[in-house]
Design an enzyme around this catalytic site. Structure first.
Site, PDB file in Angstrom:
ATOM      1  N   VAL A 117       0.830  -1.206   0.000  1.00  0.00           N
ATOM      2  CA  VAL A 117       0.000   0.000   0.000  1.00  0.00           C
ATOM      3  C   VAL A 117       0.862   1.253   0.000  1.00  0.00           C
ATOM      4  O   VAL A 117       0.904   2.004  -0.969  1.00  0.00           O
ATOM      5  CB  VAL A 117      -0.961   0.007   1.215  1.00  0.00           C
ATOM      6  CG1 VAL A 117      -1.732   1.323   1.297  1.00  0.00           C
ATOM      7  CG2 VAL A 117      -1.929  -1.165   1.132  1.00  0.00           C
ATOM      8  N   CYS A 118       1.576   1.470   1.084  1.00  0.00           N
ATOM      9  CA  CYS A 118       2.303   2.726   1.273  1.00  0.00           C
ATOM     10  C   CYS A 118       3.481   2.875   0.321  1.00  0.00           C
ATOM     11  O   CYS A 118       3.937   4.000   0.058  1.00  0.00           O
ATOM     12  CB  CYS A 118       2.793   2.832   2.713  1.00  0.00           C
ATOM     13  SG  CYS A 118       1.464   2.595   3.909  1.00  0.00           S
TER      14      CYS A 118
END
Length: 206
Positions: A117-118
């Site tokens: 995600v990040c």
């Protein structure tokens, strides 16, 4: 399929450290806590050694994600720092993207928590805007190997290059004759096996 080997260029790269936060670190299971901490700090040491502009960001740090680990804030006291109020993808934060673009660099080194995600979201976003993106795999972490491998595959298929902190350092350094003691010292600090080589080299010189 043709491939152009565009090396990391210490004069044309910016480092993005994304969401290395105290709460999120508890989610990292694809590396041991000690190994992961070592990898993240090794990447930070490399960035400082080569004087690479670095940008730090966190996501919802007043919530369960927690604050950025203090070691990184201490290592980069003057770096732009963006505590995002809620955007999951840091590339959705206008101030963060402005800071990246203000560096004028065309290459991006990125590491963060969590990988899928990040790291993946801003990597895909930056690639879409024409940046060369190099993902530092061992300074990024997530829940398990299956999740990590899927994220790596997604980014790689989009054009990102996957590296580790050791290869990042070597590609930036280019030539041992540039500074064997300085660069070798970083490797020895973070890679015990390499410390043995440095000790042997130092003893031989003495």
């Amino acid at each position: 399929m043709s491939f152009n080997y565009n090396r990391l260029d210490k004069d044309d790269v910016v480092l993005l450290m994304v969401d290395h936060q105290s709460g999120l670190l508890s989610l990292v299971r694809d590396f041991s806590p000690d190994d992961f901490r070592n990898n993240v700090l090794a990447l930070a040491d490399i960035a400082k050694f080569f004087d690479i502009p670095s940008i730090l960001t966190t996501s919802f740090e007043d919530g369960p994600n927690g604050p950025m680990v203090p070691e990184l804030k201490e290592m980069f006291p003057d770096a732009p720092y963006f505590a995002r109020p809620g955007q999951i993808n840091c590339w959705d934060n206008e101030d963060f993207v402005k800071a990246v673009k203000a560096t004028g660099k065309k290459q991006i080194l990125i590491a963060g928590v969590v990988t899928d995600v990040c790291v993946a979201f801003p990597t895909l976003s930056a690639l879409a805007e024409g940046y060369e993106v190099f993902v530092v795999t061992d300074a990024s972490g997530t829940f398990n190997l299956t999740t990590r491998d899927a994220a790596w595959s997604r980014m790689e298929q989009a054009g990102a290059q996957l590296m580790n902190w050791f290869s990042v350092g070597c590609e930036l350094h280019r030539d041992w004759r540039n500074d064997i003691e300085g660069f070798g010292g970083i490797l020895a600090k973070h890679l015990p096996q390499y410390a043995n080589l440095i000790q042997s080299y130092t003893a031989q010189k003495g």
